[in-house]
Each structure stands twice: as C-alpha cells, then as structure tokens.
Design an enzyme around this catalytic site. Structure first.
Site, PDB file in Angstrom:
ATOM      1  N   SER A  10     -10.352  65.548 111.790  1.00 42.94           N
ATOM      2  CA  SER A  10      -9.736  65.830 113.088  1.00 42.94           C
ATOM      3  C   SER A  10     -10.602  65.419 114.289  1.00 42.94           C
ATOM      4  CB  SER A  10      -9.363  67.314 113.183  1.00 42.94           C
ATOM      5  OG  SER A  10      -8.344  67.597 112.250  1.00 42.94           O
ATOM      6  N   THR A  55      -8.737  75.649 110.136  1.00 44.86           N
ATOM      7  CA  THR A  55      -8.505  75.118 108.791  1.00 44.86           C
ATOM      8  C   THR A  55      -9.121  76.042 107.744  1.00 44.86           C
ATOM      9  OG1 THR A  55      -8.571  73.117 107.434  1.00 44.86           O
ATOM     10  CG2 THR A  55     -10.489  73.521 108.829  1.00 44.86           C
ATOM     11  N   LYS A  59      -6.908  80.042 107.903  1.00 46.31           N
ATOM     12  CA  LYS A  59      -5.547  79.946 108.446  1.00 46.31           C
ATOM     13  C   LYS A  59      -4.769  81.266 108.376  1.00 46.31           C
ATOM     14  CE  LYS A  59      -4.752  75.057 107.372  1.00 46.31           C
ATOM     15  NZ  LYS A  59      -3.727  74.137 106.911  1.00 46.31           N
ATOM     16  N   ASP A  99       2.038  71.868 110.480  1.00 52.74           N
ATOM     17  CA  ASP A  99       2.065  71.097 109.233  1.00 52.74           C
ATOM     18  C   ASP A  99       3.486  70.680 108.822  1.00 52.74           C
ATOM     19  OD1 ASP A  99      -0.653  70.968 108.792  1.00 52.74           O
ATOM     20  OD2 ASP A  99      -0.715  72.812 107.617  1.00 52.74           O
ATOM     21  N   GLY A 127       1.145  75.964  96.492  1.00 55.60           N
ATOM     22  CA  GLY A 127       0.027  76.469  97.285  1.00 55.60           C
ATOM     23  C   GLY A 127       0.369  76.486  98.760  1.00 55.60           C
ATOM     24  N   ILE A 222       1.403  64.059  99.426  1.00 53.08           N
ATOM     25  CA  ILE A 222       0.674  64.499 100.624  1.00 53.08           C
ATOM     26  C   ILE A 222      -0.831  64.266 100.484  1.00 53.08           C
ATOM     27  CG2 ILE A 222       2.494  66.163 101.209  1.00 53.08           C
ATOM     28  CD1 ILE A 222       0.384  68.331 100.705  1.00 53.08           C
TER      29      ILE A 222
HETATM   30  P1  ATR Z   1      -3.186  73.843  99.062  1.00 52.05           P
HETATM   31  O1  ATR Z   1      -3.378  74.856 100.131  1.00 52.05           O
HETATM   32  O2  ATR Z   1      -3.801  72.510  99.381  1.00 52.05           O
HETATM   33  O3  ATR Z   1      -1.760  73.707  98.633  1.00 52.05           O
HETATM   34  P2  ATR Z   1      -3.846  75.473  96.738  1.00 52.05           P
HETATM   35  O4  ATR Z   1      -3.238  76.674  97.344  1.00 52.05           O
HETATM   36  O5  ATR Z   1      -5.172  75.607  96.047  1.00 52.05           O
HETATM   37  O6  ATR Z   1      -4.083  74.336  97.822  1.00 52.05           O
HETATM   38  O7  ATR Z   1      -2.774  74.795  95.748  1.00 52.05           O
HETATM   39  C1  ATR Z   1      -3.105  73.739  94.919  1.00 52.05           C
HETATM   40  C2  ATR Z   1      -1.868  73.305  94.151  1.00 52.05           C
HETATM   41  O8  ATR Z   1      -2.223  72.270  93.237  1.00 52.05           O
HETATM   42  C3  ATR Z   1      -1.247  74.435  93.322  1.00 52.05           C
HETATM   43  O9  ATR Z   1       0.136  74.241  93.237  1.00 52.05           O
HETATM   44  C4  ATR Z   1      -1.931  74.197  91.974  1.00 52.05           C
HETATM   45  O10 ATR Z   1      -1.229  74.744  90.878  1.00 52.05           O
HETATM   46  P3  ATR Z   1      -1.550  76.256  90.387  1.00 52.05           P
HETATM   47  O11 ATR Z   1      -0.863  77.167  91.346  1.00 52.05           O
HETATM   48  O12 ATR Z   1      -0.995  76.321  89.012  1.00 52.05           O
HETATM   49  O13 ATR Z   1      -3.060  76.385  90.435  1.00 52.05           O
HETATM   50  C5  ATR Z   1      -1.902  72.697  91.912  1.00 52.05           C
HETATM   51  N1  ATR Z   1      -2.881  72.176  90.955  1.00 52.05           N
HETATM   52  C6  ATR Z   1      -4.216  72.064  91.118  1.00 52.05           C
HETATM   53  N2  ATR Z   1      -4.795  71.547  90.010  1.00 52.05           N
HETATM   54  C7  ATR Z   1      -3.790  71.338  89.110  1.00 52.05           C
HETATM   55  C8  ATR Z   1      -3.718  70.805  87.784  1.00 52.05           C
HETATM   56  N3  ATR Z   1      -4.828  70.398  87.139  1.00 52.05           N
HETATM   57  N4  ATR Z   1      -2.495  70.724  87.180  1.00 52.05           N
HETATM   58  C9  ATR Z   1      -1.387  71.125  87.812  1.00 52.05           C
HETATM   59  N5  ATR Z   1      -1.374  71.633  89.079  1.00 52.05           N
HETATM   60  C10 ATR Z   1      -2.566  71.730  89.720  1.00 52.05           C
END
Ligand code: ATR
Length: 282
Positions: A10, A55, A59, A99, A127, A222
C-alpha cells in the site's frame, strides 16, 4: 497499521498516486502490535492523520473499537472487518471496508461483459477474503453461490450468517465437489491461499469449462503473487475470462485515497507496473 506491515504494497500504491497528482502528503506503514492497537488507533486524530488502512491482524479489532468510539458502515459490519478509517473534521473516525468494492471493480475493469446475474458462481474458501467476496457477489445479484471450503464447518457458518438476509442464495458443498460443481456455473472465484507463492497449488479439474460452462465464464483468483497462478494459466487455455487478483488490491485503495487526499485516483497500467515492480514480479 498492521503487524507485521513491512510486506504491505500500500505505501507504494498510494505513493504512486501522491506523486502523480502532485499532492503534498504521505502514506506511511505503521507497525502496531496487537497490544498497542486500541491506543494507537484512538490516537490517530490527535496526531493529525487524515486516516489509515488497517490490515492483518487488526481488521476485526478496528471494527469493534470504532463501533464504540466512532462509526462503522454497513458493508464493514457485514464483512466483519474494517480496512479503511477516515478521520473527519471533528476528529471522529469512520470505519469502512473497501475489499468488496475492490473485488467487483477489478472484475468490471477486466471482464466488463461478465454478467453477475447470469448463473451460479463457485467460491472456494471461507476465510476473511471470502467474506468480502460473498458480500460483493450477493450485492451484484449472483443468483446462487456454491461455497466450498476444506473445513466445511467454516463454509456452513458463513452460509448460516449470510443466507437469512440474502434469500438463501449460498449453498455449501464438500470440498471434493469443487471440479464437478463448475458444470453449468457462470464463474469460479478462488479466495483461498492455494496457488500463492510458497503454498500448495490449487488442484482443480477445469475440463467442465470447455464442455458445459457458459461462454462468458469468469475465473478470478484473488491471489496476486504470482500474478499468473496455475489456475489462471489453465483457465486461459479454456477461452474464459481469466482475471488476476492484483486489481482487487489496487481498486480497494481508491475510496481511502479519495477521502484522505480529496482526489479520485485512477487505476491504470502505470499503477499496476509500479506495484508489480515492488512485488518483484516484473
Ligand atoms: P484470508 O483472510 O486471506 O481469507 P484465512 O482466514 O486464513 O485467510 O483463510 C484461508 C483460506 O484458505 C481458508 O478458506 C482455508 O481453508 P480452511 O478454512 O480449511 O483452513 C484455505 N486454505 C489454506 N490452505 C489450504 C489448503 N492447503 N487446502 C485447502 N484450503 C486451504
């Protein structure tokens, strides 16, 4: 404000606009630990700041604090997070979340013919990023969202939260269904971290796109590092709209810049290049 914040793009993004519009201003990264966040945000008006971006990991804390001592708009409440804070002339702080706006503006920019209302959209992930994407897609009139997450309970939780106000348009399925659900859909959005540098790749069979999907099918990742993920590279072979995630980052910054510096900024190739150069991606 973030913790850590050194990785944030940013400052380069806003710095580029400040230079372009010849504005005598500054956008600085502020590393603020969770222990200090409430005091730091409360002090913002006293220090003369026009506002801040918030961030990870602040948040949700920003939403809670500004609900008490300032204002939070409805979109930020629905997303459950504040990413932009504007200090008004009276020193009062207004929290919003840009966002969902950034996500949809990126698609309008890069896939202008895509019709949100034309069919179901498959959303991977549950997430924080998924929350903003769901709000954007629901508001854009997507008739059905097929939501899948590795941990199904998180997806079920989001559906339970959003469905009552959105006409039950979110249907949760098992993660293993992700390729099958693409048939007869109109879009696919990856909001997970899969495919990001240093993360496992997203294992998805796109063959349904060529056979059944609508001609204007949208694939949006994204993830923006790398800019072209495996998902996007494979999608491009299927002759669909393939949109990368960098534009979401760029467009989400517009409302904050406009409010703080009084100038509507434009997202263009110069800005993309400046941020990509900073990312070391080109
Ligand atoms: P953000 O705020 O960037 O969305 P987050 O809340 O940590 O970050 O979410 C990460 C996302 O990526 C989640 O949907 C996560 O799935 P889980 O809820 O099952 O953890 C997904 N994700 C991360 N690593 C993964 C993997 N190896 N396989 C499948 N999904 C994954």
């Amino acid at each position: 404000m973030g913790y850590p914040v050194a990785h944030s793009r940013s400052p380069v993004l806003h710095g580029h606009w400040l230079k372009r519009y010849q504005i005598d201003g500054a956008y600085v990264p502020l590393p603020v630990s969770p222990d200090n966040f409430v005091r730091a945000l409360t002090a913002l008006p006293l220090l003369g700041f026009a506002g801040t971006n918030v961030t990870v990991p602040h948040k949700q804390a920003a939403l809670e604090l500004l609900s008490e001592i300032g204002e939070v708009d409805k979109t930020a409440r629905r997303i459950g997070a504040v990413n932009t804070v504007v200090v008004d002339d009276d020193g009062r702080m207004h929290g919003s979340n840009t966002d969902a706006f950034g996500f949809m503006e990126n698609i309008r920019d890069k896939a202008p013919d895509w019709q949100a209302s034309a069919g179901p959209v498959v959303v991977l992930g549950a997430g924080g990023a998924a929350r903003a994407v769901l709000v954007a897609l629901l508001d854009a009139g997507v008739p059905e969202i097929r939501l899948l997450n590795r941990s199904r309970d998180r997806a079920d939780g989001l559906a339970a939260e959003f469905n009552p106000q959105s006409g039950d348009r979110i249907a949760v399925s098992d993660w293993a269904q992700k390729s099958a659900l693409l048939a007869d859909a109109n879009g696919l959005i990856n909001t997970t971290s899969l495919g990001m540098e240093g993360q496992p790749r997203l294992d998805l069979d796109l063959s349904a796109l060529g056979q059944y999907a609508s001609p204007g099918f949208l694939v949006n990742d994204i993830v923006y590092a790398p800019l072209e993920t495996d998902l996007l590279r494979n999608a491009k072979k299927c002759d669909v709209n393939a949109v990368d995630g960098l534009g979401m980052l760029l467009h989400q910054a517009r409302p904050g810049f406009a409010a703080w510096f009084g100038q509507e900024p434009v997202v263009d190739d110069d800005l993309r290049k400046a941020v990509l150069c900073d990312l070391g991606a080109g």
